[in-house]
Design a protein around this motif. Structure first.
Motif, PDB file in Angstrom:
ATOM      1  N   TYR A 145       0.856  -1.204   0.000  1.00  0.00           N
ATOM      2  CA  TYR A 145       0.000   0.000   0.000  1.00  0.00           C
ATOM      3  C   TYR A 145       0.879   1.237   0.000  1.00  0.00           C
ATOM      4  O   TYR A 145       1.862   1.315   0.736  1.00  0.00           O
ATOM      5  CB  TYR A 145      -0.907   0.041   1.248  1.00  0.00           C
ATOM      6  N   ARG A 147       0.711   5.727  -1.320  1.00  0.00           N
ATOM      7  CA  ARG A 147       0.228   6.833  -2.157  1.00  0.00           C
ATOM      8  C   ARG A 147       1.387   7.828  -2.297  1.00  0.00           C
ATOM      9  O   ARG A 147       1.841   8.399  -1.305  1.00  0.00           O
ATOM     10  CB  ARG A 147      -0.978   7.534  -1.513  1.00  0.00           C
ATOM     11  N   THR A 186      -0.010  -3.287  -7.487  1.00  0.00           N
ATOM     12  CA  THR A 186      -1.370  -2.800  -7.239  1.00  0.00           C
ATOM     13  C   THR A 186      -1.410  -2.105  -5.876  1.00  0.00           C
ATOM     14  O   THR A 186      -0.831  -2.592  -4.925  1.00  0.00           O
ATOM     15  CB  THR A 186      -2.355  -4.003  -7.190  1.00  0.00           C
ATOM     16  N   ASP A 187      -2.083  -1.004  -5.814  1.00  0.00           N
ATOM     17  CA  ASP A 187      -2.296  -0.233  -4.586  1.00  0.00           C
ATOM     18  C   ASP A 187      -1.075   0.533  -4.081  1.00  0.00           C
ATOM     19  O   ASP A 187      -1.086   1.069  -2.979  1.00  0.00           O
ATOM     20  CB  ASP A 187      -2.911  -1.078  -3.458  1.00  0.00           C
ATOM     21  N   LEU A 189       0.218   3.687  -5.578  1.00  0.00           N
ATOM     22  CA  LEU A 189      -0.244   4.577  -6.643  1.00  0.00           C
ATOM     23  C   LEU A 189       0.572   5.863  -6.664  1.00  0.00           C
ATOM     24  O   LEU A 189       0.954   6.383  -5.609  1.00  0.00           O
ATOM     25  CB  LEU A 189      -1.725   4.914  -6.436  1.00  0.00           C
ATOM     26  N   SER A 244      -5.267   9.545  -0.326  1.00  0.00           N
ATOM     27  CA  SER A 244      -6.198   8.698   0.426  1.00  0.00           C
ATOM     28  C   SER A 244      -6.432   7.334  -0.245  1.00  0.00           C
ATOM     29  O   SER A 244      -6.077   7.129  -1.401  1.00  0.00           O
ATOM     30  CB  SER A 244      -7.553   9.411   0.540  1.00  0.00           C
ATOM     31  N   ASP A 245      -7.090   6.445   0.511  1.00  0.00           N
ATOM     32  CA  ASP A 245      -7.439   5.146  -0.085  1.00  0.00           C
ATOM     33  C   ASP A 245      -8.658   5.263  -1.007  1.00  0.00           C
ATOM     34  O   ASP A 245      -9.021   4.310  -1.679  1.00  0.00           O
ATOM     35  CB  ASP A 245      -7.644   4.061   0.987  1.00  0.00           C
ATOM     36  N   ARG A 246      -9.274   6.437  -1.054  1.00  0.00           N
ATOM     37  CA  ARG A 246     -10.361   6.674  -2.022  1.00  0.00           C
ATOM     38  C   ARG A 246      -9.809   6.902  -3.420  1.00  0.00           C
ATOM     39  O   ARG A 246     -10.536   6.800  -4.413  1.00  0.00           O
ATOM     40  CB  ARG A 246     -11.198   7.883  -1.594  1.00  0.00           C
ATOM     41  N   CYS A 247      -8.552   7.265  -3.496  1.00  0.00           N
ATOM     42  CA  CYS A 247      -7.899   7.415  -4.804  1.00  0.00           C
ATOM     43  C   CYS A 247      -7.469   6.024  -5.258  1.00  0.00           C
ATOM     44  O   CYS A 247      -6.663   5.371  -4.593  1.00  0.00           O
ATOM     45  CB  CYS A 247      -6.696   8.334  -4.684  1.00  0.00           C
ATOM     46  N   THR A 248      -8.025   5.584  -6.353  1.00  0.00           N
ATOM     47  CA  THR A 248      -7.686   4.236  -6.838  1.00  0.00           C
ATOM     48  C   THR A 248      -6.994   4.305  -8.202  1.00  0.00           C
ATOM     49  O   THR A 248      -6.630   3.277  -8.759  1.00  0.00           O
ATOM     50  CB  THR A 248      -8.960   3.364  -6.958  1.00  0.00           C
ATOM     51  N   SER A 249      -6.841   5.519  -8.740  1.00  0.00           N
ATOM     52  CA  SER A 249      -6.172   5.638 -10.038  1.00  0.00           C
ATOM     53  C   SER A 249      -4.715   6.011  -9.832  1.00  0.00           C
ATOM     54  O   SER A 249      -4.352   6.649  -8.850  1.00  0.00           O
ATOM     55  CB  SER A 249      -6.870   6.696 -10.882  1.00  0.00           C
ATOM     56  N   SER A 250      -3.893   5.596 -10.775  1.00  0.00           N
ATOM     57  CA  SER A 250      -2.488   5.958 -10.749  1.00  0.00           C
ATOM     58  C   SER A 250      -2.162   6.653 -12.058  1.00  0.00           C
ATOM     59  O   SER A 250      -2.899   6.527 -13.031  1.00  0.00           O
ATOM     60  CB  SER A 250      -1.655   4.681 -10.595  1.00  0.00           C
TER      61      SER A 250
END
Ligand code: NAD
Length: 321
Positions: A145, A147, A186-187, A189, A244-250
């Motif tokens: 994980y 960001r 993945t994750d 980002l 945040s974990d609400r951001c799922t795009s990279s």
């Protein structure tokens, strides 16, 4: 809508002793993040050092009931980058968010740059992004994980005068983002923020080389239209989303200017395809320039491989004609 919450998350914000970085720290901490407030505390040209800047922000966060520690390393050295990531682990046991916010400027006209002006700005904005992000990225990959937020500038991606060193260094964030995003698991980002705000120390200081009067007048005429949204808190809202974990795009780039939030992207026109093995002449290029330049149809590849698909599509279209 569920509130964005950073409880249990640990953030490192570089150059966070004032301006935008301070605002990011306050916003992240207010939503539960434990924060490493990094700042070298020197001049806007990147000279000198002081612990005061980072300490003041840590005091503010703690006074509001948040968790924070200060770090005074320079992003411009490998040891400094490693040191601030280590500070996060020592204080809070993990690192989830890295915001590459530290910045300096040495503004000159293009013909007047010394090598020292170029090196000083590339060292902080470009090499600094490597030195800070690399050790954090390694840990993020292990924990599955992370960001990462890189900070660009319209001075480079769109261009503003008297700052070629800064504009070039900031636009390099796009390339760094694109490549990390291709490699990252993945994750983990990585996205790029293009902020605009008043209150930072990079907004100009006495003695700075200034753009010419015509540019300043044109910029000045636009100020009343966007000044309301130039508070650092307008940028912090987008930063909090990206962290945040609400951001799922990279691999996305976002601009915040005067209350307007936009996606910035790199695309290429559908262009002109020359089939076969016989290369075109320069005159052929001139003859097809309108088609090459036509912005009405374009692609936004997400990788070098994706751009190859646009050639395959062009070849198919040409075969059908
Ligand atoms: N303010 C804007 O409108 C704007 C526009 C585009 C991009 N940016 C970018 O946003 C970021 C923040 O801008 P700001 O206006 O808040 O500037 P700022 O000068 O207030 O903040 C930058 C901070 O970075 C610190 N710093 C400089 N060199 C450092 C180093 N080697 N190691 C650690 N810290 C260092 C400085 O001490 C300073 O506190 C910068 O990267 C800037 O280039 C700002």
């Amino acid at each position: 809508m569920t509130k964005i919450d950073f409880s249990g998350r640990v953030a490192l914000v570089t150059g966070a002793g004032g301006g935008l970085g301070r605002e990011y720290c306050l916003a992240l901490a207010a939503r539960g993040a434990a924060v490493v407030v990094n700042d070298l505390g020197g001049s806007t040209a990147g000279e000198g050092a002081s612990t005061d800047y980072a300490d003041r922000v840590v005091d503010e966060i703690r006074a509001a009931g948040g968790k924070a520690v200060a770090n005074y390393d320079s992003v411009a050295t490998e040891a400094g980058g490693a040191g601030m990531v280590r500070a996060a682990i020592e204080a809070f046991d993990r690192i989830d968010i890295v915001v590459n916010n530290a910045g300096n400027q040495r503004n000159r006209r293009f013909g007047e740059f010394s090598e020292a002006d170029i090196d000083a700005v590339l060292a902080v904005h470009l090499k600094g992004a490597f030195f800070v992000t690399q050790p954090a990225y390694t840990l993020m990959c292990r924990q599955g994980y992370g960001r990462i937020v890189l900070v660009g500038s319209q001075s480079g991606i769109f261009g503003n005068p008297i700052r070629a060193n800064y504009g070039a260094a900031k636009t390099a964030m796009m390339g760094l983002m694109n490549v990390i995003a291709q490699e990252a698991p993945t994750d983990v980002l990585v996205n790029c923020l293009f902020p605009n705000a008043v209150g930072g120390r990079l907004g100009g200081k006495p003695g700075d080389v200034r753009p010419d009067a015509e540019f300043l007048a044109a910029a000045g005429a636009k100020v009343p239209h966007y000044i309301d949204g130039m508070q650092p808190s307008f940028v912090a809202a987008m930063l909090c989303y990206l962290a945040s974990d609400r951001c799922t795009s990279s691999q996305n780039m976002y601009s915040v200017l005067g209350g307007k939030y936009s996606r910035i992207f790199a695309g290429l026109t559908e262009g002109w395809f020359r089939p076969g093995k016989v290369p075109p002449t320069p005159e052929d290029i001139v003859a097809h320039l309108a088609q090459i330049d036509d912005l009405s149809r374009y692609d936004v590849p997400r990788s070098g491989l994706d751009e190859m698909d646009t050639v395959i599509a062009a070849k198919r279209r040409t075969a059908q004609e």
